[in-house]
Design a protein around this motif. Structure first.
Motif, PDB file in Angstrom:
ATOM      1  N   ASP A  31       0.815  -1.226   0.000  1.00 23.73           N
ATOM      2  CA  ASP A  31       0.000   0.000   0.000  1.00 23.73           C
ATOM      3  C   ASP A  31       0.844   1.270   0.000  1.00 23.73           C
ATOM      4  OD1 ASP A  31      -2.333  -1.573   0.108  1.00 23.73           O
ATOM      5  OD2 ASP A  31      -2.252  -1.615   2.290  1.00 23.73           O
ATOM      6  N   VAL A  32       1.964   1.250  -0.729  1.00 19.71           N
ATOM      7  CA  VAL A  32       2.823   2.425  -0.837  1.00 19.71           C
ATOM      8  C   VAL A  32       2.862   2.858  -2.307  1.00 19.71           C
ATOM      9  CG1 VAL A  32       4.970   1.090  -1.067  1.00 19.71           C
ATOM     10  CG2 VAL A  32       5.055   3.387  -0.165  1.00 19.71           C
ATOM     11  N   ARG A  33       2.837   4.187  -2.532  1.00 21.11           N
ATOM     12  CA  ARG A  33       2.809   4.716  -3.899  1.00 21.11           C
ATOM     13  C   ARG A  33       3.756   5.904  -3.994  1.00 21.11           C
ATOM     14  NH1 ARG A  33       0.232   8.808  -6.710  1.00 21.11           N
ATOM     15  NH2 ARG A  33      -0.815   9.508  -4.831  1.00 21.11           N
ATOM     16  N   LEU A  34       4.684   5.823  -4.930  1.00 29.42           N
ATOM     17  CA  LEU A  34       5.659   6.891  -5.131  1.00 29.42           C
ATOM     18  C   LEU A  34       4.992   8.116  -5.739  1.00 29.42           C
ATOM     19  CD1 LEU A  34       8.672   7.796  -5.160  1.00 29.42           C
ATOM     20  CD2 LEU A  34       8.763   6.899  -7.500  1.00 29.42           C
ATOM     21  N   ILE A  35       5.291   9.274  -5.181  1.00 33.68           N
ATOM     22  CA  ILE A  35       4.848  10.543  -5.750  1.00 33.68           C
ATOM     23  C   ILE A  35       6.002  11.191  -6.507  1.00 33.68           C
ATOM     24  CG2 ILE A  35       3.975  12.854  -5.251  1.00 33.68           C
ATOM     25  CD1 ILE A  35       2.571  11.592  -2.809  1.00 33.68           C
ATOM     26  N   GLY A  36       7.199  11.172  -5.926  1.00 34.46           N
ATOM     27  CA  GLY A  36       8.341  11.740  -6.622  1.00 34.46           C
ATOM     28  C   GLY A  36       9.599  11.712  -5.784  1.00 34.46           C
ATOM     29  N   THR A  37      10.723  11.963  -6.457  1.00 38.36           N
ATOM     30  CA  THR A  37      12.020  12.061  -5.780  1.00 38.36           C
ATOM     31  C   THR A  37      12.693  13.346  -6.231  1.00 38.36           C
ATOM     32  OG1 THR A  37      13.217  10.874  -7.513  1.00 38.36           O
ATOM     33  CG2 THR A  37      12.307   9.543  -5.704  1.00 38.36           C
ATOM     34  N   TYR A  38      13.628  13.798  -5.422  1.00 41.81           N
ATOM     35  CA  TYR A  38      14.355  15.016  -5.725  1.00 41.81           C
ATOM     36  C   TYR A  38      15.682  14.981  -4.976  1.00 41.81           C
ATOM     37  CZ  TYR A  38      15.282  19.981  -6.432  1.00 41.81           C
ATOM     38  OH  TYR A  38      15.847  21.172  -6.800  1.00 41.81           O
TER      39      TYR A  38
END
Length: 79
Positions: A31-38
């Motif tokens: 139940d984990v979902r990536l939104i973004g990295t920086y």
């Protein structure tokens, strides 16, 4: 069954390790979902994700330095 509401989190990593941190989170947690990295060059990496599981599970992640709950997000604002 009611679906759990996801909470947004972001984590700090050593610079360049944000992909490794996301890989660990994705492998260990459901139940984990990536939104973004920086990456803030020479300072730290950031991973922003949604997670609907028990937040205590996030403390088991070994590739992160700091863990934060994102209380608000504003669209179209650069990191």
């Amino acid at each position: 069954m009611a679906r759990k509401t996801a909470t947004s989190y972001f984590v700090h990593t050593f610079p360049g390790l944000q992909t490794v941190a996301w890989s660990e989170a994705n492998a260990r947690l459901s139940d984990v979902r990536l939104i973004g990295t920086y990456e803030v060059r020479a300072k730290n990496g950031l991973v922003l994700f949604d997670y609907s599981g028990d937040p205590r599970s996030l403390f088991a992640l070994r590739t992160i330095e700091d863990l934060f709950v994102a209380v608000a997000r504003i669209s179209k604002v650069p990191w």
